[in-house]
Design an enzyme around this catalytic site. Structure first.
Site, PDB file in Angstrom:
ATOM      1  N   ASN A 122       0.313   2.873   8.091  1.00  0.00           N
ATOM      2  CA  ASN A 122       1.075   1.756   8.629  1.00  0.00           C
ATOM      3  C   ASN A 122       0.402   1.225   9.900  1.00  0.00           C
ATOM      4  O   ASN A 122       0.952   1.275  10.993  1.00  0.00           O
ATOM      5  CB  ASN A 122       2.503   2.236   8.910  1.00  0.00           C
TER       6      ASN A 122
ATOM      7  N   TYR B 114      13.608   5.580  10.535  1.00  0.00           N
ATOM      8  CA  TYR B 114      12.954   4.797   9.491  1.00  0.00           C
ATOM      9  C   TYR B 114      11.647   5.457   9.065  1.00  0.00           C
ATOM     10  O   TYR B 114      10.777   5.781   9.879  1.00  0.00           O
ATOM     11  CB  TYR B 114      12.661   3.366   9.957  1.00  0.00           C
TER      12      TYR B 114
ATOM     13  N   HIS C  56       1.275   3.586  -3.030  1.00  0.00           N
ATOM     14  CA  HIS C  56       0.468   2.471  -2.519  1.00  0.00           C
ATOM     15  C   HIS C  56      -0.995   2.532  -2.984  1.00  0.00           C
ATOM     16  O   HIS C  56      -1.811   1.703  -2.561  1.00  0.00           O
ATOM     17  CB  HIS C  56       0.492   2.463  -0.981  1.00  0.00           C
TER      18      HIS C  56
ATOM     19  N   ARG D  52     -29.262 -32.760  18.950  1.00  0.00           N
ATOM     20  CA  ARG D  52     -28.806 -33.043  20.307  1.00  0.00           C
ATOM     21  C   ARG D  52     -27.569 -32.228  20.685  1.00  0.00           C
ATOM     22  O   ARG D  52     -27.416 -31.802  21.834  1.00  0.00           O
ATOM     23  CB  ARG D  52     -28.504 -34.538  20.437  1.00  0.00           C
TER      24      ARG D  52
ATOM     25  N   GLY E  93      11.040   0.118   3.543  1.00  0.00           N
ATOM     26  CA  GLY E  93      11.347  -1.263   3.209  1.00  0.00           C
ATOM     27  C   GLY E  93      12.826  -1.460   2.947  1.00  0.00           C
ATOM     28  O   GLY E  93      13.674  -1.110   3.775  1.00  0.00           O
TER      29      GLY E  93
END
Length: 538
Positions: free
Chosen positions: A207, A65, A95, A310, A72
């Site tokens: 990635n 891959y 990208h 407080r 994808g």
């Protein structure tokens, strides 16, 4: 791991994929040139072995891959070994579509160091030269210009990290020596040859979770400083309001022993220990007992303060305890191999997984920003008590000076505008604190059908921290004014130190004036650690 070199030489930082700390990362990101990062020798060997395994797998035409397949939903389409390198270049190019403002220099430095460290683990299939060149650019403070927007946090920070990857190839734009220039020009000036990406190397660079981690680590560092400053400012508010320091007694908090709450209460008790403005419960009761006719006399002090006073340790303590688990999570993340696929050299195989998923970073940042926004809300409520004459125990309306109060009523308004601004900042921080990680969107034809949105969460955490810092600055400004309206000799030692340090650059508010610049000056006083130095004597 980091080692110290004697003399004035910079600290050598051996990048090995295992021993980077959030403290070292923060220093490297915020003090350019403070470290000299180099790839550790054993990490170099691991990278080489991983790259050799990748080469052998590619040569054997095995479908892997993102190495010899598309990305994808194109994962079923095999790419020839001869085109594997071109595939990586195309991956980076398609990208390059980020939007929004450019990430701040400290975020970019942190991103570069984290990405180099993750690749240094030696399981990503990249050659040592990829890490070497990345560290050379970082060492020279040549910073890729990276748009902040465009990452869904899985598969990692694809869009922003492409701007880093393209610079390594001698393309794109960088910021260097205060100016913007081409990456090619910066490489020429350094005498550094751009890299030509080989199979898997583009994917390994983009990635991963390094951009979100850069934001996250810096946001956590800022939040730690905010927690400290919030305790100091809350203690000042107790003095200004002539409150009850008994609320921070160890006995109370030992009965509900959350570590952050106990530590926060302990810090406030220490700051208030020698104050004569803030009394403990026994002193308040003793003064009541001394009254001749207690039946019809009002107590000189309230025995219980409002919740924002407080319960300050209970609110700030949540932030402290959140940071206590956020830091280990982020430490794991910045020392992880978070790209895909990974190369198992020992077994001689490549394995596909999902380490690019930023779930831990996202959860950490969603939780952190809620805790920080809650502290901002706490401080805003304390400010309201200080400026409101119905609750500030005898001080002037809106903390106007005594001389201004003596003039025509209504002419001066003191901290009225500051309180409005503070509430606006607080509201924005609370709005921004909503979780990002629940907004997963399916992308890439349902290949990336569950994403972390961790980068958005981390960017939000940064923004909430900035807003909270401005709230703190306004609170500190007003608290020093409140101390001006109380008797000087009754202040605690810490209050005197802080007051004197602030008065070196911020004058008392005698008459209405513009104060926006002073807010920023006080914010930097806190952000830089100067407040911590004043309080601790460090």
């Amino acid at each position: 791991m980091a080692t110290t070199i004697s003399g004035n030489a910079r600290r050598l930082l051996e990048v090995d994929g295992d021993t980077l700390t959030t403290a070292v990362l923060t220093a490297a990101a915020r003090v350019p040139g403070s470290v000299r990062p180099v790839l550790a020798a054993h990490a170099r060997k691991n990278c080489t072995a991983s790259a050799e395994l990748r080469e052998s797998i590619v040569a054997g035409a095995e479908p892997v891959y993102g190495v010899t397949t598309g990305f994808g939903d194109s994962a079923s389409r095999q790419v020839s070994p001869e085109r594997a390198a071109a595939l990586q270049r195309n991956l980076v190019r398609y990208h390059l579509n980020g939007t929004g403002p450019a990430a701040a220099p400290d975020v970019v430095r942190a991103t570069m160091l984290v990405r180099a460290n993750c690749l240094a683990k030696g399981v990503s299939g990249v050659r040592p030269v990829i890490v070497d060149n990345l560290l050379r650019l970082l060492d020279a403070d040549v910073l890729p210009i990276i748009p902040e927007r465009g990452s869904v946090g899985a598969s990692g920070d694809l869009v922003p990290l492409c701007y880093l990857a393209t610079v390594l190839q001698g393309e794109g734009q960088v910021r260097h020596a205060g100016t913007e220039r081409s990456a090619a020009e910066a490489h020429r000036q350094l005498g550094l040859a751009p890299v030509t990406l080989e199979a898997k190397e583009g994917l390994a660079l983009i990635n991963g979770t390094s951009f979100m981690s850069g934001f996250a680590v810096l946001a956590a560092a800022d939040a730690a400083e905010l927690a400290f400053a919030a305790e100091v400012c809350s203690a000042l508010a107790v003095e200004v309001l002539r409150g009850n320091r008994g609320h921070y007694a160890p006995f109370l908090h030992d009965q509900k022993a959350h570590p952050g709450q106990v530590a926060s209460a302990g810090a406030m008790a220490t700051y208030l220990a020698d104050s004569s403005l803030a009394l403990d419960h026994a002193e308040i009761v003793d003064r009541y007992d001394a009254l001749s006719d207690r039946k019809y006399q009002q107590l000189p002090r309230r025995v219980q303060d409002s919740y924002s006073v407080r319960c300050a340790p209970h609110v700030i303590g949540v932030l402290r305890d959140t940071l206590a688990w956020v830091d280990p999570w982020l430490t794991v993340e910045i020392n992880s191999a978070n790209d895909n696929p990974l190369f198992d050299v020992e077994a001689g195989v490549v394995r596909s997984g999902g380490n690019f998923y930023g779930g831990h970073v996202g959860q950490a940042m969603d939780s952190l920003k809620v805790a920080v926004a809650s502290v901002a809300d706490l401080l805003d409520r304390q400010l309201e008590l200080m400026v409101d004459e119905k609750f500030n125990n005898g001080l002037t309306p809106n903390l106007i000076s005594f001389s201004a109060a003596a003039e025509e009523p209504g002419l001066h308004h003191g901290y009225k505008g500051m309180q409005i601004a503070c509430s606006a900042l607080t509201a924005e921080a609370l709005k921004q604190a909503g979780p990002a990680t629940v907004f997963s969107r399916s992308t890439e034809a349902h290949n990336q059908d569950k994403v972390s949105m961790a980068t958005i969460a981390a960017r939000d955490a940064r923004t909430v921290g900035e807003l909270a810092l401005e709230v703190l600055a306004i609170h500190l400004h007003a608290a020093c004014q409140g101390l001006d309206l109380r008797e000087t000799k009754l202040r605690s030692t810490v209050a005197r130190r802080v007051y004197e340090a602030v008065r070196e650059f911020v004058a008392p508010l005698d008459r209405d004036r513009q104060m926006d610049g002073e807010i920023q000056d006080l914010a930097e006083f806190i952000r830089s650690g100067r407040l911590r130095e004043v309080v601790t004597g460090g």
